[in-house]
Design a protein around this motif. Structure first.
Motif, PDB file in Angstrom:
ATOM      1  N   GLN A   1      -0.693   5.450   2.230  1.00 46.70           N
ATOM      2  CA  GLN A   1       0.175   5.460   1.402  1.00 46.70           C
ATOM      3  C   GLN A   1       0.070   5.814   0.559  1.00 46.70           C
ATOM      4  O   GLN A   1      -1.365   5.857  -0.037  1.00 46.70           O
ATOM      5  CB  GLN A   1       0.342   4.078   0.873  1.00 46.70           C
ATOM      6  CG  GLN A   1       1.458   4.039  -0.148  1.00 46.70           C
ATOM      7  CD  GLN A   1       1.551   1.824  -1.179  1.00 46.70           C
ATOM      8  OE1 GLN A   1       0.756   1.597  -1.316  1.00 46.70           O
ATOM      9  NE2 GLN A   1       2.736   1.540  -1.203  1.00 46.70           N
TER      10      GLN A   1
ATOM     11  N   GLY B   1       4.011   5.628  -5.816  1.00 46.87           N
ATOM     12  CA  GLY B   1       4.682   5.850  -5.403  1.00 46.87           C
ATOM     13  C   GLY B   1       5.443   6.390  -4.062  1.00 46.87           C
ATOM     14  O   GLY B   1       6.892   5.867  -4.453  1.00 46.87           O
TER      15      GLY B   1
ATOM     16  N   SER C   1       5.838   4.529   0.215  1.00 46.53           N
ATOM     17  CA  SER C   1       6.228   3.239   1.146  1.00 46.53           C
ATOM     18  C   SER C   1       4.741   3.224   1.830  1.00 46.53           C
ATOM     19  O   SER C   1       4.122   4.850   2.305  1.00 46.53           O
ATOM     20  CB  SER C   1       7.749   3.231   1.555  1.00 46.53           C
ATOM     21  OG  SER C   1       7.074   2.081   2.393  1.00 46.53           O
ATOM     22  N   LEU C   2       4.404   2.608   2.958  1.00 45.03           N
ATOM     23  CA  LEU C   2       3.539   2.940   3.699  1.00 45.03           C
ATOM     24  C   LEU C   2       3.973   3.522   5.124  1.00 45.03           C
ATOM     25  O   LEU C   2       4.970   3.255   5.995  1.00 45.03           O
ATOM     26  CB  LEU C   2       3.296   1.286   4.523  1.00 45.03           C
ATOM     27  CG  LEU C   2       2.486   0.167   3.517  1.00 45.03           C
ATOM     28  CD1 LEU C   2       2.321  -1.309   4.122  1.00 45.03           C
ATOM     29  CD2 LEU C   2       1.354   0.539   3.319  1.00 45.03           C
TER      30      LEU C   2
ATOM     31  N   LEU D   1       8.701  -4.381   0.086  1.00 45.21           N
ATOM     32  CA  LEU D   1       8.569  -3.661   1.269  1.00 45.21           C
ATOM     33  C   LEU D   1       9.356  -4.435   1.872  1.00 45.21           C
ATOM     34  O   LEU D   1       9.245  -5.799   2.343  1.00 45.21           O
ATOM     35  CB  LEU D   1       7.477  -3.396   1.493  1.00 45.21           C
ATOM     36  CG  LEU D   1       6.655  -2.421   0.831  1.00 45.21           C
ATOM     37  CD1 LEU D   1       4.946  -1.833   0.983  1.00 45.21           C
ATOM     38  CD2 LEU D   1       7.419  -0.589   0.252  1.00 45.21           C
TER      39      LEU D   1
ATOM     40  N   PHE E   1       8.280   0.228   7.893  1.00 47.41           N
ATOM     41  CA  PHE E   1       8.217   0.513   6.609  1.00 47.41           C
ATOM     42  C   PHE E   1       9.350   0.861   5.895  1.00 47.41           C
ATOM     43  O   PHE E   1       9.709   2.483   5.709  1.00 47.41           O
ATOM     44  CB  PHE E   1       6.679   0.299   5.538  1.00 47.41           C
ATOM     45  CG  PHE E   1       5.601  -0.924   5.809  1.00 47.41           C
ATOM     46  CD1 PHE E   1       5.329  -0.537   7.019  1.00 47.41           C
ATOM     47  CD2 PHE E   1       6.292  -2.431   5.089  1.00 47.41           C
ATOM     48  CE1 PHE E   1       4.019  -1.783   7.623  1.00 47.41           C
ATOM     49  CE2 PHE E   1       5.443  -3.313   5.217  1.00 47.41           C
ATOM     50  CZ  PHE E   1       4.440  -2.668   6.343  1.00 47.41           C
ATOM     51  N   GLY E   2      10.519   0.871   5.273  1.00 48.92           N
ATOM     52  CA  GLY E   2      11.050   0.902   4.433  1.00 48.92           C
ATOM     53  C   GLY E   2      10.501   1.408   2.765  1.00 48.92           C
ATOM     54  O   GLY E   2       9.277   1.340   2.354  1.00 48.92           O
ATOM     55  N   PRO E   3      11.057   2.259   2.095  1.00 49.41           N
ATOM     56  CA  PRO E   3      11.079   2.737   0.486  1.00 49.41           C
ATOM     57  C   PRO E   3      10.039   1.481   0.114  1.00 49.41           C
ATOM     58  O   PRO E   3       9.407   2.329  -1.367  1.00 49.41           O
ATOM     59  CB  PRO E   3      12.063   3.724   0.183  1.00 49.41           C
ATOM     60  CG  PRO E   3      12.962   2.730   1.050  1.00 49.41           C
ATOM     61  CD  PRO E   3      12.444   2.446   2.228  1.00 49.41           C
TER      62      PRO E   3
ATOM     63  N   ARG F   1      11.179  -1.239  -5.923  1.00 47.20           N
ATOM     64  CA  ARG F   1      10.374  -1.364  -7.606  1.00 47.20           C
ATOM     65  C   ARG F   1      10.310  -2.686  -8.700  1.00 47.20           C
ATOM     66  O   ARG F   1      11.203  -2.894  -9.042  1.00 47.20           O
ATOM     67  CB  ARG F   1       9.492  -0.019  -8.202  1.00 47.20           C
ATOM     68  CG  ARG F   1       8.588  -0.625  -9.203  1.00 47.20           C
ATOM     69  CD  ARG F   1       8.356   0.499  -9.853  1.00 47.20           C
ATOM     70  NE  ARG F   1       7.378   1.157  -9.183  1.00 47.20           N
ATOM     71  CZ  ARG F   1       6.284   0.884  -9.160  1.00 47.20           C
ATOM     72  NH1 ARG F   1       5.689  -0.289  -8.832  1.00 47.20           N
ATOM     73  NH2 ARG F   1       5.577   2.125  -7.654  1.00 47.20           N
TER      74      ARG F   1
END
Lengths: 110, 112
Positions: free
Chosen positions: A37, A40, A42-43, B91, B103-105, B108
């Motif tokens: 990661q 800021g 994602s994974l 997420l 995974f998506g972005p 927040r």
């Protein structure tokens, strides 16, 4: 309850050096995942390890799995600045989702 | 191909308001997961959907949280009466065979 522990949680190292991140998990699991990661972001999936003795390599990163010891390692060879990120290991499957470690915050300095 | 998408990317809401977070999985992926990432709790699994089957809701942190998946595709995570402790990155991930999760972005969420 599955528990996943990583160490170290923070690592600062110099470019060109080698180091290993360790991931222990508490119950029998035949799947171990490593993710990266960036701040800021994602994974990003790095490796999926499915069986005892599994070893996978991508560039300067190599991951291995020892199911008997319930241990996975992520080895960094000749680190470069671009590898600076937080690395997570995780275990689990299906309806249980993934259980993640706390992450290893890796800083590689020139 | 297109990856997992989530909307909105950022959401600021007042305490007590309801919010809806959306996830579009990768086309053809039957499994969908929601996770929450916060400084205090790290990455936590919330809920899993497999196709159109009813999910196991036991991982949701409170009864203010609910999730649904329509037509085995798009999923919505709803948080009612938001609290400050709900502030986190939510997420979504999808998987073809529960093998590897993409995974998506993330969304927040900030509760003020």
């Amino acid at each position: 309850e599955l528990k996943v522990e990583q160490n170290p949680l923070f690592l600062s190292m110099q470019e060109g050096k080698n180091y290993t991140i360790y991931c222990n998990y508490s119950t029998t699991s035949d799947r171990l995942y490593w993710y990266r990661q960036d701040p800021g972001k994602s994974l990003e999936s790095l490796f999926v390890l499915l069986s005892n003795g599994a070893v996978k390599q991508e560039g300067r990163l190599m991951a291995s799995l020892d199911t008997k010891a319930r241990l996975s390692t992520l080895h960094i060879t000749a680190a470069v600045h671009d590898l600076s990120a937080t690395y997570f290991c995780a275990s689990g499957r299906g309806a249980d989702g993934l259980t993640f470690g706390k992450g290893t915050h890796l800083i590689i300095q020139p | 191909g297109a990856g997992v998408s989530q909307s909105p990317s950022n959401k600021v809401t007042e305490k007590g308001k309801d919010v809806e977070l959306r996830c579009d999985p990768i086309s053809g992926h039957t499994a969908l997961y929601w996770y929450r990432q916060s400084l205090g709790q790290g990455l936590e699994f919330l809920i899993y959907f497999q196709g159109n089957s009813a999910p196991d809701k036991s991982g949701l942190p409170s009864d203010r949280f609910s999730a649904e998946r329509t037509g085995g595709s798009v999923s919505t995570l709803t948080i009612q009466r938001t609290q400050q402790e709900d502030s986190a990155v939510y997420l979504c991930a999808s998987s073809y065979d529960s093998y590897e999760q993409y995974f998506g972005p993330g969304t927040r969420l900030t509760v003020t």
